[in-house]
Design an enzyme around this catalytic site. Structure first.
Site, PDB file in Angstrom:
ATOM      1  N   GLY A   6       0.829  -1.211   0.000  1.00 49.87           N
ATOM      2  CA  GLY A   6       0.000   0.000   0.000  1.00 49.87           C
ATOM      3  C   GLY A   6       0.858   1.253   0.000  1.00 49.87           C
ATOM      4  O   GLY A   6       0.498   2.287   0.564  1.00 49.87           O
ATOM      5  N   LEU A   8       1.527   3.490  -2.093  1.00 49.91           N
ATOM      6  CA  LEU A   8       1.063   4.706  -2.783  1.00 49.91           C
ATOM      7  C   LEU A   8      -0.127   5.332  -2.067  1.00 49.91           C
ATOM      8  O   LEU A   8      -0.696   6.316  -2.543  1.00 49.91           O
ATOM      9  CB  LEU A   8       0.699   4.377  -4.234  1.00 49.91           C
ATOM     10  CG  LEU A   8       1.856   3.823  -5.073  1.00 49.91           C
ATOM     11  CD1 LEU A   8       1.387   3.508  -6.480  1.00 49.91           C
ATOM     12  CD2 LEU A   8       3.026   4.794  -5.107  1.00 49.91           C
ATOM     13  N   GLN A  10      -2.293   6.957   1.458  1.00 50.89           N
ATOM     14  CA  GLN A  10      -2.090   8.169   2.264  1.00 50.89           C
ATOM     15  C   GLN A  10      -0.964   7.981   3.283  1.00 50.89           C
ATOM     16  O   GLN A  10      -0.111   8.851   3.425  1.00 50.89           O
ATOM     17  CB  GLN A  10      -3.393   8.526   3.003  1.00 50.89           C
ATOM     18  CG  GLN A  10      -3.317   9.848   3.754  1.00 50.89           C
ATOM     19  CD  GLN A  10      -4.490  10.090   4.689  1.00 50.89           C
ATOM     20  OE1 GLN A  10      -5.248   9.181   5.021  1.00 50.89           O
ATOM     21  NE2 GLN A  10      -4.634  11.329   5.127  1.00 50.89           N
ATOM     22  N   ASP A  32       2.677  -1.784  -4.489  1.00 51.87           N
ATOM     23  CA  ASP A  32       1.264  -1.389  -4.538  1.00 51.87           C
ATOM     24  C   ASP A  32       0.640  -2.127  -5.705  1.00 51.87           C
ATOM     25  O   ASP A  32       1.338  -2.735  -6.521  1.00 51.87           O
ATOM     26  CB  ASP A  32       1.115   0.146  -4.706  1.00 51.87           C
ATOM     27  CG  ASP A  32      -0.205   0.663  -4.113  1.00 51.87           C
ATOM     28  OD1 ASP A  32      -0.166   1.429  -3.132  1.00 51.87           O
ATOM     29  OD2 ASP A  32      -1.276   0.240  -4.611  1.00 51.87           O
ATOM     30  N   TYR A 139     -15.609  -2.071   7.008  1.00 55.88           N
ATOM     31  CA  TYR A 139     -14.234  -1.654   7.278  1.00 55.88           C
ATOM     32  C   TYR A 139     -13.889  -1.916   8.748  1.00 55.88           C
ATOM     33  O   TYR A 139     -12.872  -2.530   9.067  1.00 55.88           O
ATOM     34  CB  TYR A 139     -14.080  -0.168   6.967  1.00 55.88           C
ATOM     35  CG  TYR A 139     -12.760   0.434   7.327  1.00 55.88           C
ATOM     36  CD1 TYR A 139     -12.655   1.337   8.391  1.00 55.88           C
ATOM     37  CD2 TYR A 139     -11.604   0.128   6.623  1.00 55.88           C
ATOM     38  CE1 TYR A 139     -11.448   1.907   8.731  1.00 55.88           C
ATOM     39  CE2 TYR A 139     -10.390   0.706   6.953  1.00 55.88           C
ATOM     40  CZ  TYR A 139     -10.313   1.586   8.004  1.00 55.88           C
ATOM     41  OH  TYR A 139      -9.105   2.157   8.341  1.00 55.88           O
TER      42      TYR A 139
END
Ligand code: VAH
Length: 320
Positions: A6, A8, A10, A32, A139
């Site tokens: 991950g 790329l 935030q 990514d 989530y």
């Protein structure tokens, strides 16, 4: 040597830079599911990796000779609520592959949880570490289940897995994608670009937030902490501030007095935010591994507005 998934996203885009400063560019393999040929994504080895492919995950870590895995690839709350099945498959399938790879190769593993692991029945103020986890979103369910799965791998296989319950994160390097707390980032960007912002989260909706440098520092601090001091593994509460849209706007007006905040509530993301605590208790992180955020709201605002203004000017008023 670190494998980062991950990269790329935030958190990943800023954590990659920091990890390369700390441990050397070639020591950090960023991955990514999509390419990004921008300058920011360079700075060291990168490869495409779909974290739901267990074999590819294992091979990437093995070939890189990783001794640490930082697993960030996941869908965030709003996107996950729109695609719950894919969210479960990616968030849980990716985590299981991270845990299995860490077990087979003997890697230390960082896993991100979230304040979203708490549900509406958890105390809203001073939410304790061990409050009940009955999240109302896919989530949040994947985060709560991820905590249990990670703790299982620690107990059963002695995998050195550690994790943080991240609050909403405010940053300027990479745009957040698909979260609920992203409104805070958008507000700073729009304040600089247009002097006004229309918030999809309502007045008085308090959420835990943190400026990205504090989140990055917390990952490094936790991963380097003395394991004998850790009373828990995958789910340390951390937070720097409990704020609502009005608080951010007031802080922005210290620098931009004419800033206007309007509201157009998004019922989906408002409902997600309403299921989360207002202000969690981070005392365990402070006591067990020295967590101490350096940025309060006004210091965050000052740095965000300064950096975003500079980016806007240098881009000729284009995208920031
Ligand atoms: C989200 N930024 O909004 C993430 C985070 C606590 C919020 O998990 O989904």
């Amino acid at each position: 040597r670190i494998l980062l998934t991950g990269a790329l996203g935030q958190i990943g885009s800023e954590l990659a830079v920091r990890l390369r400063e700390l441990y050397g560019s070639d020591a950090v393999l960023t991955t990514d599911v999509r390419e990004d040929r921008s300058e920011a994504a360079q700075g060291g080895p990168f490869q495409l990796l779909d974290v739901t492919d267990g074999r590819a995950f294992y091979e990437a870590a093995r070939v890189h000779r990783a001794d640490t895995i930082i697993h960030l690839a996941a869908l965030l709350s709003a996107t996950a609520e729109a695609k719950p099945l894919f969210a479960w498959q990616l968030n849980m399938g990716g985590l299981l592959n991270a845990l299995e790879t860490a077990r087979e190769l003997g890697c230390q593993l960082f896993v991100p949880s979230s304040i979203a692991a708490f549900g509406p029945d958890a105390p809203r103020q001073g939410t304790p570490q061990d409050a009940p986890l009955r999240p109302g979103t896919m989530y949040g369910i994947s985060k709560a289940a991820g905590e249990q799965l990670s703790d299982y791998y620690y107990r059963k296989y002695a995998v050195d897995v550690r994790g943080l319950r991240f609050p909403g994160l405010i940053s300027h390097a990479a745009p957040p994608g698909g979260g609920t707390t992203d409104y805070a980032v958008e507000m700073y960007v729009q304040a600089v670009k247009n002097g006004s912002y229309t918030s999809y989260i309502g007045k008085g909706t308090f959420l835990d937030m943190m400026y990205m440098p504090d989140a990055i520092a917390s990952v490094a601090l936790l991963m380097e902490a003395d394991a004998s001091r850790l009373k828990r593994r995958s789910a340390y509460n951390i937070t720097a501030m409990s704020i609502d849209p009005e608080a951010i706007a007031a802080s922005i007006r210290r620098q931009l007095p004419g800033f206007e905040l309007r509201y157009h509530i998004d019922p989906l993301r408002q409902a997600i935010a309403d299921g989360w605590p207002d202000a969690i208790d981070a005392s365990a992180a402070c006591e067990e591994w020295g967590f101490r955020p350096a940025y309060d709201l006004d210091r965050t605002t000052d740095e965000m507005l300064t950096t975003l203004s500079r980016k806007l000017l240098s881009s000729g008023g284009g995208s920031i």
